[in-house]
Design an enzyme around this catalytic site. Structure first.
Site, mmCIF file in Angstrom:
data_model
loop_
_atom_site.group_PDB
_atom_site.id
_atom_site.type_symbol
_atom_site.label_atom_id
_atom_site.label_comp_id
_atom_site.label_asym_id
_atom_site.label_seq_id
_atom_site.Cartn_x
_atom_site.Cartn_y
_atom_site.Cartn_z
ATOM 1 N N ASP A 1 -0.669 2.296 -5.446
ATOM 2 C CA ASP A 1 -0.608 0.859 -5.692
ATOM 3 C C ASP A 1 -1.863 0.363 -6.398
ATOM 4 O OD1 ASP A 1 -2.427 -0.455 -3.121
ATOM 5 O OD2 ASP A 1 -1.711 1.600 -2.939
ATOM 6 N N HIS B 1 0.810 -1.219 0.000
ATOM 7 C CA HIS B 1 0.000 0.000 0.000
ATOM 8 C C HIS B 1 0.845 1.272 0.000
ATOM 9 C CE1 HIS B 1 -4.208 0.495 -0.250
ATOM 10 N NE2 HIS B 1 -4.520 0.639 1.004
ATOM 11 N N ASN C 1 -7.200 5.908 3.945
ATOM 12 C CA ASN C 1 -8.635 6.104 3.678
ATOM 13 C C ASN C 1 -9.079 7.560 3.735
ATOM 14 O OD1 ASN C 1 -8.551 3.361 3.531
ATOM 15 N ND2 ASN C 1 -10.013 2.971 5.171
ATOM 16 N N ASN D 1 -9.391 2.724 -1.669
ATOM 17 C CA ASN D 1 -9.980 3.684 -0.729
ATOM 18 C C ASN D 1 -9.290 5.043 -0.729
ATOM 19 O OD1 ASN D 1 -12.025 1.982 0.093
ATOM 20 N ND2 ASN D 1 -10.838 1.122 1.780
#
Length: 197
Positions: free
Chosen positions: A99, A27, A74, A120
């Protein structure tokens, strides 16, 4: 005295999660690309503002802001919105590096716009900017090994040693793709870097 708008031509955002325990996860490739780009441009991304860490540099006479949101993935849009508003930049002048699990490890894809595709961080940015029209450079991190694998666990996992060998040179390519996009446009960057391994 005349008020001058803050000088910035492009905002380049790398997505990730703050904290050493996340540094090498799938991530966090966006943060790692920003680090490579900062090194290429001789910029330090260490100033705290916009709910993130940022640095200012230039490329071919254009002023660039490099940003690593510190809001956790997020809520990345909050940081991006703060910076874009401050510099009065439209979404089209915000490049996002992140990513993508739909691409094999080591693949790149440059896109002019698009939906969140289940990411997200991108979903948060679309909501904050009220637009999907920001260019992006996606870095492949590989699909989940099997359907039952929890997505959050997958993207927060580290690359294997073999994958790390594949991803390392691609981080430089992703940084170069962002600069190519700025200099010659999305199509030029896409034709040069998409699918490259």
């Amino acid at each position: 005295m005349l008020f001058r708008k803050p000088a910035c031509d492009w905002l380049i955002v790398g997505l990730g999660n703050p904290g050493e325990n996340y540094a090498r996860t799938r991530h966090n490739v966006g943060f790692r690309v920003i680090d490579r780009l900062a090194a290429q441009l001789g910029v330090k991304v260490d100033r705290a503002k916009f709910r993130g860490l940022y640095g200012q540099g230039s490329y071919k006479g254009l002023k660039l802001i490099l940003l690593k949101p510190q809001t956790f993935m997020n809520n990345s849009g909050l940081s991006v919105m703060d910076a874009a508003r401050f510099y009065k930049l439209p979404a089209e002048r915000v490049i996002v590096l992140f990513d993508d699990i739909s691409l094999d490890v080591g693949r790149l894809r440059v896109r002019a716009d698009g939906s969140a595709g289940g990411h997200n961080g991108i979903k948060s940015i679309i909501g904050a900017l009220n637009s999907q029209s920001f260019p992006r450079v996606k870095v492949g991190v590989g699909a989940k090994p099997h359907p039952d694998y929890e997505l959050a666990d997958w993207v927060l996992s580290n690359f294997t040693k073999d994958e790390e060998k594949l991803i390392a040179p691609v981080l430089d390519d992703a940084a170069s793709a962002a600069l190519e996009l700025i200099e010659n446009g999305v199509q030029a960057a896409a034709s040069k870097y998409n699918g490259r391994k």
